[in-house]
Structure formats: C-alpha cells, structure tokens
Design a protein around this motif. Structure first.
Motif, PDB file in Angstrom:
ATOM      1  N   GLY A 161       0.073  -1.177   0.262  1.00 55.08           N
ATOM      2  CA  GLY A 161       0.206  -0.234  -0.194  1.00 55.08           C
ATOM      3  C   GLY A 161       0.589   1.376  -0.066  1.00 55.08           C
ATOM      4  O   GLY A 161       0.436   2.421  -0.711  1.00 55.08           O
ATOM      5  N   ILE A 162       2.299   1.065   0.509  1.00 50.88           N
ATOM      6  CA  ILE A 162       2.689   2.446   0.730  1.00 50.88           C
ATOM      7  C   ILE A 162       4.020   2.727  -0.882  1.00 50.88           C
ATOM      8  O   ILE A 162       3.478   3.847  -0.889  1.00 50.88           O
ATOM      9  CB  ILE A 162       3.506   2.567   1.724  1.00 50.88           C
ATOM     10  N   LEU A 163       4.002   1.389  -1.076  1.00 48.51           N
ATOM     11  CA  LEU A 163       4.091   1.398  -2.468  1.00 48.51           C
ATOM     12  C   LEU A 163       3.397   2.122  -3.749  1.00 48.51           C
ATOM     13  O   LEU A 163       4.346   3.235  -4.781  1.00 48.51           O
ATOM     14  CB  LEU A 163       5.169   0.174  -2.526  1.00 48.51           C
ATOM     15  N   LEU A 164       2.060   1.309  -3.212  1.00 47.99           N
ATOM     16  CA  LEU A 164       1.036   1.927  -4.628  1.00 47.99           C
ATOM     17  C   LEU A 164       1.158   3.642  -4.357  1.00 47.99           C
ATOM     18  O   LEU A 164       0.739   4.384  -5.665  1.00 47.99           O
ATOM     19  CB  LEU A 164       0.235   1.116  -4.204  1.00 47.99           C
ATOM     20  N   PHE A 165       0.780   4.060  -2.664  1.00 48.91           N
ATOM     21  CA  PHE A 165       0.491   5.182  -2.533  1.00 48.91           C
ATOM     22  C   PHE A 165       1.731   6.188  -2.956  1.00 48.91           C
ATOM     23  O   PHE A 165       1.033   7.411  -3.259  1.00 48.91           O
ATOM     24  CB  PHE A 165       0.204   5.411  -1.393  1.00 48.91           C
ATOM     25  N   PHE A 166       2.903   5.811  -2.765  1.00 52.34           N
ATOM     26  CA  PHE A 166       4.268   7.059  -3.225  1.00 52.34           C
ATOM     27  C   PHE A 166       3.940   6.536  -4.588  1.00 52.34           C
ATOM     28  O   PHE A 166       5.292   7.344  -5.068  1.00 52.34           O
ATOM     29  CB  PHE A 166       4.824   6.730  -2.172  1.00 52.34           C
ATOM     30  N   ASN A 167       3.318   5.820  -5.497  1.00 54.15           N
ATOM     31  CA  ASN A 167       4.179   5.891  -7.059  1.00 54.15           C
ATOM     32  C   ASN A 167       5.140   5.805  -7.499  1.00 54.15           C
ATOM     33  O   ASN A 167       5.927   5.926  -8.165  1.00 54.15           O
ATOM     34  CB  ASN A 167       3.283   6.879  -7.615  1.00 54.15           C
ATOM     35  N   HIS A 168       6.043   4.874  -6.653  1.00 55.85           N
ATOM     36  CA  HIS A 168       7.711   4.974  -6.520  1.00 55.85           C
ATOM     37  C   HIS A 168       8.301   4.400  -6.273  1.00 55.85           C
ATOM     38  O   HIS A 168       8.312   3.924  -4.253  1.00 55.85           O
ATOM     39  CB  HIS A 168       8.529   6.371  -6.698  1.00 55.85           C
ATOM     40  N   PHE A 169       8.925   2.906  -6.801  1.00 58.08           N
ATOM     41  CA  PHE A 169      10.325   2.480  -6.152  1.00 58.08           C
ATOM     42  C   PHE A 169      11.808   2.515  -6.783  1.00 58.08           C
ATOM     43  O   PHE A 169      11.464   2.351  -8.134  1.00 58.08           O
ATOM     44  CB  PHE A 169       9.680   1.091  -6.242  1.00 58.08           C
ATOM     45  N   VAL A 176       2.830   7.737 -14.348  1.00 62.70           N
ATOM     46  CA  VAL A 176       2.994   9.104 -14.837  1.00 62.70           C
ATOM     47  C   VAL A 176       2.889  10.127 -13.877  1.00 62.70           C
ATOM     48  O   VAL A 176       3.182  11.022 -14.519  1.00 62.70           O
ATOM     49  CB  VAL A 176       3.334   9.312 -16.936  1.00 62.70           C
ATOM     50  N   ASP A 177       2.283   9.437 -13.810  1.00 71.55           N
ATOM     51  CA  ASP A 177       1.366  10.746 -11.738  1.00 71.55           C
ATOM     52  C   ASP A 177       2.683  11.538 -11.810  1.00 71.55           C
ATOM     53  O   ASP A 177       3.264  10.403 -10.880  1.00 71.55           O
ATOM     54  CB  ASP A 177       0.569  10.179 -11.603  1.00 71.55           C
ATOM     55  N   PRO A 178       2.984  12.413 -11.388  1.00 71.06           N
ATOM     56  CA  PRO A 178       3.552  12.656  -9.448  1.00 71.06           C
ATOM     57  C   PRO A 178       3.472  12.318  -8.431  1.00 71.06           C
ATOM     58  O   PRO A 178       2.645  11.926  -8.587  1.00 71.06           O
ATOM     59  CB  PRO A 178       4.026  14.318  -9.873  1.00 71.06           C
ATOM     60  N   THR A 179       4.861  12.171  -7.748  1.00 67.00           N
ATOM     61  CA  THR A 179       3.682  10.948  -6.933  1.00 67.00           C
ATOM     62  C   THR A 179       3.704  12.496  -5.837  1.00 67.00           C
ATOM     63  O   THR A 179       3.728  13.909  -5.779  1.00 67.00           O
ATOM     64  CB  THR A 179       5.262  10.413  -6.299  1.00 67.00           C
ATOM     65  N   PRO A 180       2.918  12.023  -4.421  1.00 68.29           N
ATOM     66  CA  PRO A 180       2.901  12.806  -3.452  1.00 68.29           C
ATOM     67  C   PRO A 180       3.976  13.492  -2.775  1.00 68.29           C
ATOM     68  O   PRO A 180       4.004  14.347  -2.251  1.00 68.29           O
ATOM     69  CB  PRO A 180       1.644  11.848  -2.726  1.00 68.29           C
ATOM     70  N   ILE A 181       4.997  12.708  -3.068  1.00 67.95           N
ATOM     71  CA  ILE A 181       6.136  13.902  -2.396  1.00 67.95           C
ATOM     72  C   ILE A 181       6.187  14.644  -3.387  1.00 67.95           C
ATOM     73  O   ILE A 181       6.966  15.606  -3.133  1.00 67.95           O
ATOM     74  CB  ILE A 181       7.491  12.465  -2.024  1.00 67.95           C
ATOM     75  N   GLU A 182       6.487  14.427  -5.074  1.00 67.87           N
ATOM     76  CA  GLU A 182       6.628  15.425  -5.808  1.00 67.87           C
ATOM     77  C   GLU A 182       5.960  16.400  -5.857  1.00 67.87           C
ATOM     78  O   GLU A 182       6.454  17.554  -5.940  1.00 67.87           O
ATOM     79  CB  GLU A 182       7.063  13.919  -6.700  1.00 67.87           C
ATOM     80  N   LEU A 187       4.742  22.357  -4.006  1.00 69.79           N
ATOM     81  CA  LEU A 187       3.894  23.186  -3.493  1.00 69.79           C
ATOM     82  C   LEU A 187       5.110  23.475  -2.522  1.00 69.79           C
ATOM     83  O   LEU A 187       4.632  25.353  -2.137  1.00 69.79           O
ATOM     84  CB  LEU A 187       3.048  22.556  -2.678  1.00 69.79           C
ATOM     85  N   TYR A 188       6.293  23.705  -1.152  1.00 67.01           N
ATOM     86  CA  TYR A 188       6.751  23.826  -1.065  1.00 67.01           C
ATOM     87  C   TYR A 188       7.450  24.670  -1.714  1.00 67.01           C
ATOM     88  O   TYR A 188       7.972  25.957  -1.321  1.00 67.01           O
ATOM     89  CB  TYR A 188       7.556  23.116  -0.646  1.00 67.01           C
ATOM     90  N   GLU A 189       8.210  24.950  -3.133  1.00 72.57           N
ATOM     91  CA  GLU A 189       8.539  25.395  -3.668  1.00 72.57           C
ATOM     92  C   GLU A 189       7.947  26.580  -4.295  1.00 72.57           C
ATOM     93  O   GLU A 189       8.733  27.864  -4.321  1.00 72.57           O
ATOM     94  CB  GLU A 189       9.443  24.989  -5.185  1.00 72.57           C
ATOM     95  N   GLU A 190       7.016  26.423  -3.904  1.00 77.06           N
ATOM     96  CA  GLU A 190       6.290  27.427  -5.399  1.00 77.06           C
ATOM     97  C   GLU A 190       6.160  28.355  -3.968  1.00 77.06           C
ATOM     98  O   GLU A 190       5.968  29.737  -4.393  1.00 77.06           O
ATOM     99  CB  GLU A 190       4.847  26.906  -5.515  1.00 77.06           C
ATOM    100  N   ASN A 191       5.266  28.205  -2.257  1.00 73.23           N
ATOM    101  CA  ASN A 191       4.918  29.226  -1.629  1.00 73.23           C
ATOM    102  C   ASN A 191       6.794  29.738  -1.355  1.00 73.23           C
ATOM    103  O   ASN A 191       6.277  30.259  -0.512  1.00 73.23           O
ATOM    104  CB  ASN A 191       4.771  27.938  -0.318  1.00 73.23           C
ATOM    105  N   LEU A 192       7.466  29.185  -1.375  1.00 74.42           N
ATOM    106  CA  LEU A 192       8.731  29.737  -0.633  1.00 74.42           C
ATOM    107  C   LEU A 192       9.152  30.571  -1.836  1.00 74.42           C
ATOM    108  O   LEU A 192       9.750  31.543  -1.581  1.00 74.42           O
ATOM    109  CB  LEU A 192      10.033  28.720  -1.283  1.00 74.42           C
ATOM    110  N   ASN A 193       9.259  30.655  -3.054  1.00 69.81           N
ATOM    111  CA  ASN A 193       8.819  31.857  -4.407  1.00 69.81           C
ATOM    112  C   ASN A 193       8.400  32.667  -3.754  1.00 69.81           C
ATOM    113  O   ASN A 193       8.261  33.970  -3.945  1.00 69.81           O
ATOM    114  CB  ASN A 193       8.705  31.688  -5.482  1.00 69.81           C
ATOM    115  N   LYS A 194       6.838  32.916  -3.562  1.00 70.85           N
ATOM    116  CA  LYS A 194       6.215  34.128  -2.855  1.00 70.85           C
ATOM    117  C   LYS A 194       6.568  34.522  -1.819  1.00 70.85           C
ATOM    118  O   LYS A 194       6.566  36.026  -2.027  1.00 70.85           O
ATOM    119  CB  LYS A 194       4.462  33.095  -2.480  1.00 70.85           C
ATOM    120  N   THR A 195       7.003  33.711  -0.962  1.00 68.90           N
ATOM    121  CA  THR A 195       7.686  34.355   0.373  1.00 68.90           C
ATOM    122  C   THR A 195       8.984  35.794   0.016  1.00 68.90           C
ATOM    123  O   THR A 195       9.209  35.987   0.388  1.00 68.90           O
ATOM    124  CB  THR A 195       8.170  33.395   1.137  1.00 68.90           C
TER     125      THR A 195
END
Length: 210
Positions: A161-169, A176-182, A187-195
């Motif tokens: 389940g963890i491997l399927l959720f994070f879509n990355h091994f 081809v979808d981005p992983t939740p971590i990506e 989102l972190y990079e966008e918020n950092l740039n806006k700040t």
C-alpha cells in the motif's frame, strides 16, 4: 518608424551558476528583429559576489522593461510570463559524491525509523494484535498460538500500500503521475518563491521583514 516588439517570457524562479546574470540566461526572449533580440538578451539583470554558496535576487518585470527599452529606439516589450521572479545563485562548486550519499542515507534512515515508529504506535493504540486474535478465533473457532496469516497479510499489504500510494520504487514509477512527495515539494517551492517575492517587495517599501 514602426516599433520593434520583443516578447519576454519570465519563469517564476530560475537557478543560475554564474555570478553575472543576463536576461538571456533566465528568460525566453524573441523578436523578429534579431539585433534587438540579441541586445535584449545581453541586458544585465544582477551580479552576485560569487563568494557564497547560495544567494537569491528578487526582480520585477517593470525594471526589465525599462532596461530593454533603453537598448534601442521604438522598442516595445510584451511580457507573457511572470511579473515577479526569483533568481537563485549556486556557486559552481563540485558536489562531493560521498557527502550526497551520506545525506541520502541519513534522510532515508530518519524516514524509515520514523515511519516504523508511527506504525507501531498506531498498532499499539488500536490494539491490532488483539483484534486479529479475536477475528481469527471467530473464523477458525480456536484461539491462535502465535502469529497467523492475518499478521503476515497485514504486513505485506501495508508495504504494498505504501509503494502504491507513493507511486515510486527506486528509479521505477508505477504510473506517469507525479508522486505525493513530488507534489508536496513543488507546493513548498511555490510557497517559498512567493514568500521571497513578498519579502523583496516589503524591503523595497521599507517594511521590516526580519
């Protein structure tokens, strides 16, 4: 005399490795007049000292328009990108492969043991062992002595389940979808740039952002 239009497409953030930064290094510039395009690309944006490992510059497209218009007569700038941008400078110092592997190992260890502790805490709070034991007794009719197929299935299913959720091994991705971590990193990079952009605007207006 007809005007010359220069199309400018600025990204929100651009990483450079040279201390002298010019417009052609951080943006897409196009014009039917190649000479005007070359002059626009040669417009200097900023310069970093080159001594530090990393620095950031926050700019506004209006400053670029003013500089570009000074490169020739009847210049018209059409911006189809961001109005505010961030240029991050990283010194071109060769990274230590050993240090990179050490950081990867440390992050992996923290993530592994942290996740293991969280799972064990949940299992303890939910009393999963007793739940499985009672469920086994209800189905089989006798109380289990030691681990059963339920515990084994739960452990295997949790890992899958963890491997399927994070879509990355490793370097292989299930889809081809981005992983939740990506997604979270973007989102972190966008918020950092806006700040950085907002803090840069406040500094220009004399507001203390410390």
């Amino acid at each position: 005399m007809s005007s010359t239009t220069i199309y400018l497409k600025l990204p929100q953030v651009k990483e450079v490795y040279e201390p002298e930064v010019y417009l052609g290094m951080i943006a897409d510039v196009h014009s039917s007049d190649r000479a005007a395009e070359a002059k626009a690309k040669a417009v200097k944006i900023t310069s970093f000292s080159g001594k530090g490992k990393e620095a950031a510059f926050v700019g506004n497209v209006m400053e670029l328009v003013e500089k570009i218009e000074k490169t020739g007569q009847n210049i018209q700038v059409d911006n189809i990108g961001e109005s505010d941008f961030v240029v991050t400078y990283r010194a071109g110092k060769k990274k230590s492969l050993v240090w990179e592997w050490m950081k990867t190992a440390m992050v992996s260890a923290v993530a592994f043991f942290g996740a293991a502790f969280a799972i064990m805490t949940f299992n303890n709070d939910a009393n999963v062992t007793d739940v499985f034991a009672k469920f086994y007794e209800m189905i089989i009719g006798t109380r289990a002595e030691g681990p059963t197929i339920l515990e084994a299935s739960y452990s295997v299913g949790l890992a899958l389940g963890i491997l399927l959720f994070f879509n990355h091994f490793a370097s292989w991705k299930i889809t081809v979808d981005p992983t939740p971590i990506e997604v979270e990193m973007r989102l972190y990079e966008e918020n950092l740039n806006k700040t950085l952009i907002k803090n840069g605007g406040r500094k220009e207006s004399g507001v203390d952002v410390s």
